[in-house]
Every structure is written in C-alpha cells, then in structure tokens.
Design an enzyme around this catalytic site. Structure first.
Site, mmCIF file in Angstrom:
data_model
loop_
_atom_site.group_PDB
_atom_site.id
_atom_site.type_symbol
_atom_site.label_atom_id
_atom_site.label_comp_id
_atom_site.label_asym_id
_atom_site.label_seq_id
_atom_site.Cartn_x
_atom_site.Cartn_y
_atom_site.Cartn_z
ATOM 1 N N GLY A 296 71.720 -21.306 31.917
ATOM 2 C CA GLY A 296 72.766 -22.228 31.528
ATOM 3 C C GLY A 296 73.228 -22.034 30.102
ATOM 4 O O GLY A 296 74.406 -22.246 29.774
ATOM 5 N N ARG A 297 72.302 -21.631 29.233
ATOM 6 C CA ARG A 297 72.668 -21.466 27.821
ATOM 7 C C ARG A 297 73.664 -20.331 27.617
ATOM 8 O O ARG A 297 74.436 -20.345 26.659
ATOM 9 C CB ARG A 297 71.401 -21.243 26.999
ATOM 10 C CG ARG A 297 70.558 -22.498 26.863
ATOM 11 C CD ARG A 297 69.174 -22.242 26.331
ATOM 12 N NE ARG A 297 68.376 -23.465 26.394
ATOM 13 C CZ ARG A 297 67.058 -23.519 26.551
ATOM 14 N NH1 ARG A 297 66.378 -22.385 26.660
ATOM 15 N NH2 ARG A 297 66.430 -24.670 26.601
ATOM 16 N N PHE A 417 72.399 -30.962 23.899
ATOM 17 C CA PHE A 417 71.876 -30.829 25.262
ATOM 18 C C PHE A 417 71.553 -29.379 25.631
ATOM 19 O O PHE A 417 71.899 -28.452 24.910
ATOM 20 C CB PHE A 417 72.784 -31.515 26.288
ATOM 21 C CG PHE A 417 74.152 -30.952 26.516
ATOM 22 C CD1 PHE A 417 74.564 -29.746 25.988
ATOM 23 C CD2 PHE A 417 75.061 -31.661 27.303
ATOM 24 C CE1 PHE A 417 75.814 -29.237 26.237
ATOM 25 C CE2 PHE A 417 76.328 -31.157 27.559
ATOM 26 C CZ PHE A 417 76.702 -29.949 27.025
ATOM 27 N N GLU A 418 70.841 -29.246 26.751
ATOM 28 C CA GLU A 418 70.314 -27.951 27.223
ATOM 29 C C GLU A 418 69.475 -27.260 26.151
ATOM 30 O O GLU A 418 69.507 -26.041 25.988
ATOM 31 C CB GLU A 418 71.451 -27.040 27.716
ATOM 32 C CG GLU A 418 72.095 -27.574 28.984
ATOM 33 C CD GLU A 418 72.910 -26.533 29.719
ATOM 34 O OE1 GLU A 418 72.564 -25.337 29.647
ATOM 35 O OE2 GLU A 418 73.880 -26.925 30.391
ATOM 36 N N GLY A 419 68.695 -28.051 25.433
ATOM 37 C CA GLY A 419 67.833 -27.561 24.365
ATOM 38 C C GLY A 419 68.444 -27.844 23.011
ATOM 39 O O GLY A 419 69.426 -27.210 22.630
#
Length: 604
Positions: A296-297, A417-419
């Site tokens: 996703g990143r 978000f997402e880390g």
C-alpha cells in the site's frame, strides 16, 4: 529524498524482453544479489554494499501493459469528467455508488487482480501508475479506491486460497463490492503488534472474535480483512462480511479532510468467523498485515507524485498570469525557487517510486525499506509542496471556492496513516542496523561503549574492513558516462553510511533503539542515496534512448536533484557528530515538568 521542510529540499545495457509467462507484467530483469544473502538495495547500503543491478537498468513496463494502462487512464478521466463532482461529494460525504459502479465497469477497481477473476492483471508498476492519476484527480478518490485495492483485498490477492479468491475477488474487482482493512484500534496505532482484539479457535474450527477497531475506511461495506490476536495461536487474519452476527459499525467519524471517505468504528461481539474465512495460517496475521502495508505504501508514494503534478499545474498557471509590481510574479526569484524545488524534487521522487515498483515486478522479495522510504518522502514532499502552492496563490488560496484548502485538509493525514512517518524512519534505520549487526560477529556479547579499545581482535576486523572499503569502495558503474561525476560521490556516501552505522552500534549497542534522532539521520541518508541511484538510473535510460542532446533539460533537473541530495546526505552524517540533541532533550523535559511553555514575557 529527505528533509523536505528545509530550504535545501528540494544503465547502459538494454532492457530484457518481457517475460512470456507474465503477459501483461512489467519487463523483467535478472536480479544479482551482489553476494549478499538477502537481496535488498536499501538494506545493502547499511553494510556498505551497492546492489546497483537491482535498480539498473531502469525498469519499464512492457509495451502491451503500457497500452492497457493508457486506456485505463483515459477511461478514468472520462468517468471523473462526467460524474465526479467534488462539491457534491464534500456535501454528501461519499464519492457516490454511481462512481464506484462506473469505475468497476471500466476495470479500475481490480487493477492488479488476475484476468481469471475479472481484473486487469497489471503489474505493481502498472497499478501504481494508475494510482498516480487517482491522486492527481482528487485525494478522496485516491483514498477510497486505495483502501479498497491497495490494502482492502490485497491480502486475499496475496495470501488467499483458491477458494477464497474465487469467492471474493470477482465482485471486488468489478466494484460490485468494496473492501476494508481493519488493523487500527483505540489503544493500538503505530504499535500494530500489540492488538487487543481477540480471536480464539472453537472446537468446530471456527473463530470467535471480540474487540473493536477504529478509523476503518469502507468498514461498513461488503468485505473487511480484520486482524486479531489469539492467546494460543498468535496473530490471525480473518475475512469478515457484514452479515456476521455481532459485527457492527455503530458510528462514522467526522473528519477534517477526505470528507467523502466513509471512515467507521467497528465492534465485534462474539462474532463467529468460519474456518474458510481465515486468511493464510493461524499465526501469520501480523506478517500478512505488514506485507499488505508494504504494498500500500508504494501507491501512496505514486499517488503523491500525481498530487504534486496537479499542484505544479495549478501554481504555474497562477504565477504566469498574476502580475504584481508590473511583472508576472513568476519572474521573482523567491517564486522561481519554490517552483524549481517542486519540479526537481518531483523528478527524484518519481524515479525512486517506480524504481521500487520495478524491483517488486522483477521478483525482488524484500522492498520493505524502499516502500517505507517512498511513503515518507512522498507524503511529506506533498505536504510541503501544497504549502508552497498555497503561499504562491496568495489570499485567493484561503477562499473555499479555490481547491487549495481542500487539498491541505485532505493530505494532512497522509504522513500519519499506513505507518506514521516517524515510526517508518525508525523502521528504516533499525532494519538496516540489524542487518549490519548480524554481520558483525561477536558484537552482541560486548559492552559496546569503548568496545574496540578492549577487544583487539574486533579492532583489527574493524580496521581491516574499513581499509578495504576505502581502498575498494562500492561503485555505481551502470550509468551513462556523462553522469559519472554525479555517481562518484555515491561510493563515499555508501561507505560513510556503513561506517556511521557501525560506529553507532559500537557506541550504543542495543540502546541504539532509543536514539531516534540518529535513526532519523541514518534513514534520511539511506533515502537520499537510494533516490540518487534511482534518478541516475532513470536519467541513463533516457539518455540511452534519446541521446545527450535530446535530454539536456531533463538532465539538468536530474543533476540539480542529485547535487542537492548529496549535500543532504553529507549534512546528515555531519549531524551524527555535531548536534544539539542533548539540549533538545533537556528543553523537552523542562517543558513537560512545567506542564507547558511556562515562560510568559508579561505575566498576568
């Protein structure tokens, strides 16, 4: 590819033929691990290795896939030009089921899903290229479709059984159903390992799920991949559907930005999950979650590329047509500096983003650090670029009939978000340090403060390895001859990253885990080294195809980016030795003790 807040922010061989077993995949390259046990470009940097064959020659999509991607992008713009109404979406707080249906009919909701399940079968590069255009059009559109594809059903695609894929992927790829990804909890954010949601196996093989999740996009829709912990089996990934008794979405969050993204709170009370809805094996849940986020990143990085391109388009139009003091404001140096910074940094970010997707398409298994790098660099670059674009738009940017306020509200969540980006910085540095620590035999048994002084054998190994690196440093050779002056400093940067990392390990030992300012410096140095190599690889491919004269302007931009990146790397290394870290620590502690700033110039 770092320090975007500062004023300084910013292959000769032909590409192999496409792999006939991957009809629509990116062109494949032979991966040479350079002798290291685990091929990883970024991790190799920390041990003083330059795995240039992972990034050169610069990856490209196969011709057939490029054609398909172009057709999909044309379809995307046809849809959004016709029925995507940003103002209505902000008011209704949803992008609209008709938009989802149209995207699904055009094949845009299952971009990487295999054709046998109704998808487009794109490579990671092809998927991220389309995701770039989602980001260019609107952040809300990018997030809703990204939650669905990049993380929502990615686990089913990567780890699902044949039966699970047949059951879920056709409807998801067609946009008839939407997917969510449920990891974050009220007490668990960045520390995703310490989940409080519990799943325990029943005698009949089913799982009993209890707990809650928050901030879940598409959480009230059709398919949710949920992560929980079992006391006996460890982490587990479960596929949930809204018809499961005890699975509820009691409320929707009211957010600052991304107003058309349906963000939900989820609760689970004795939810029975059948055994056929377990994703992978019991105990694999955390690994599955991290693999999904790594994927996703990448689309977050390329989505940021698209969003910055939109900002540059808006800004160039503004500064060329707005006059002050008898001339276009674009002619003023402080304006030019902002435009040039956005353009040059964009070139390096784009090069690094698609070099990373190309590595994944070429079969490189470990791109975890590289995907974290482009997420950090991309989302922070986008934020600072938006602020510069806002500044250049002047007072008009503050008006709600202009796009700037919405852009700022929408993208502020991206570095979180997402880390969270600071967590990812630590992840990059500590992952690299771990590889180096594993290589340094005997390091763990020593009192690392002053260890070289008390361990003659280790001193000898350290000195000999340092001399070897200085005599025969890693060199970037797969670049166009005219770019070699830019490649030469990279050798010293890689050597210095290894030596600086080793020095920190020897100085702090396991306590290096708490030295986050040093971790940030190492992470940003590694990011900018990776970005320079990616940029030179991209520029080499362009020069090989079009010649030096035909790429003069592009080359000038690439050179500017690389020179600035090299300066940033040196600054990070210098700050490892010369900094005011202790002062910052003490001031923070004083502020905590006072419960605030505590220093009023004019007391009440």
């Amino acid at each position: 590819m770092s320090d975007t807040a500062t004023s300084d922010t910013q292959t000769d061989a032909p590409t192999d033929a496409a792999d006939p077993t991957q009809p629509d995949g990116a062109e494949r390259r032979t991966v040479d691990d350079g002798g290291h046990s685990s091929p990883s470009f970024a991790k190799g940097l920390f041990v003083g290795e330059l795995h240039q064959d992972l990034l050169t020659p610069y990856p490209t999509m196969a011709r057939r896939e490029r054609t398909k991607v172009a057709e999909l992008i044309r379809s995307l713009y046809a849809i959004t030009d016709d029925i995507y109404d940003v103002d209505r979406i902000e008011q209704d707080r949803w992008i609209g089921d008709e938009v989802i249906a149209a995207l699904g009919e055009a094949g845009l909701m299952g971009l990487y899903v295999g054709e046998e399940y109704g998808g487009q079968g794109l490579s990671q590069t092809g998927y991220c290229r389309v995701s770039e255009e989602f980001g260019r059009i609107d952040a809300t559109l990018a997030v809703v479709t990204g939650v669905h594809q990049s993380i929502g059903f990615k686990g089913i695609h990567l780890f699902g059984s044949d039966e699970q894929k047949e059951r879920f992927l056709p409807d998801l790829a067609a946009g008839r159903k939407l997917a969510g990804f449920a990891l974050t909890e009220p007490t668990t954010g960045s520390d995703a390992y310490d989940l409080q949601t519990r799943a325990e196996r029943e005698a009949d093989g089913s799982w009993r799920l209890n707990g809650e999740k928050r901030w879940i996009g598409n959480g009230n829709r059709d398919v949710v991949v949920c992560f929980a912990r079992s006391e006996e089996h460890g982490h587990v990934a479960l596929i949930l559907t809204p018809d499961m008794e005890g699975f509820e979405s009691p409320f929707r969050y009211d957010t600052m930005g991304l107003r058309g993204n349906d963000l939900r709170h989820l609760t689970f009370k004795d939810v029975r999950v059948p055994p056929e809805n377990v994703l992978g094996e019991a105990g694999d849940g955390f690994s599955i979650a991290m693999n999904i986020l790594n994927n996703g990143r990448m689309s977050l990085g390329t989505g940021s590329v698209g969003a910055v391109k939109k900002l540059i388009d808006l800004t160039v139009d503004r500064v060329q047509n707005r006059e002050q003091f008898g001339q276009p404001i674009g002619d003023f140096e402080l304006v030019e500096e902002k435009i040039a910074w956005m353009t040059s940094y964009l070139y390096g970010l784009e090069a690094t983003s698609y070099a990373t997707t190309g590595m994944m398409d070429a079969g490189v298994e470990d791109v975890s650090l590289e995907s974290a790098m482009i997420k950090v660099a991309g989302t922070e670059f986008l934020w600072y670029a938006a602020n510069r674009a806002f500044q250049l738009a002047g007072g008009e940017a503050y008006m709600n009939d202009q796009p700037y306020a919405k852009i700022l509200r929408d993208i502020r969540i991206f570095p979180i978000f997402e880390g969270a980006n600071d967590v990812l910085r630590a992840f990059i540095a500590l992952s690299g340090l771990k590889v180096l620590g594993d290589e340094l035999e005997g390091l763990g048994e020593l009192d690392l403060l002053g260890a070289p002084v008390r361990s003659g054998g280790l001193v000898l190994d350290y000195v000999l390895s340092k001399v070897k690196r200085r005599v025969a440093p890693p060199r970037l050779t797969h670049v166009h001859p005219e770019l070699r002056p830019l490649a030469e400093p990279i050798s010293d940067q890689v050597v210095r990253l290894r030596e600086s990392s080793e020095a920190l390990l020897r100085r702090y030992g396991k306590d290096v885990r708490t030295k986050q300012l040093h971790q940030k410096r190492l992470a940003h140095a590694a990011m900018d080294i990776t970005a320079q190599v990616s940029t030179l690889s991209r520029m080499t491919a362009a020069m090989n195809e079009s010649g030096a004269e035909g790429t003069a302007t592009e080359r000038f931009i690439a050179e500017t980016y690389c020179n600035r990146a090299a300066h940033r790397v040196e600054r990070q290394f210098d700050h490892l030795e010369r900094n005011d870290d202790d002062a910052m620590h003490q001031i923070a502690r004083v502020t905590y003790r006072r419960g605030g700033s505590g220093f009023e110039l004019y007391g009440a």
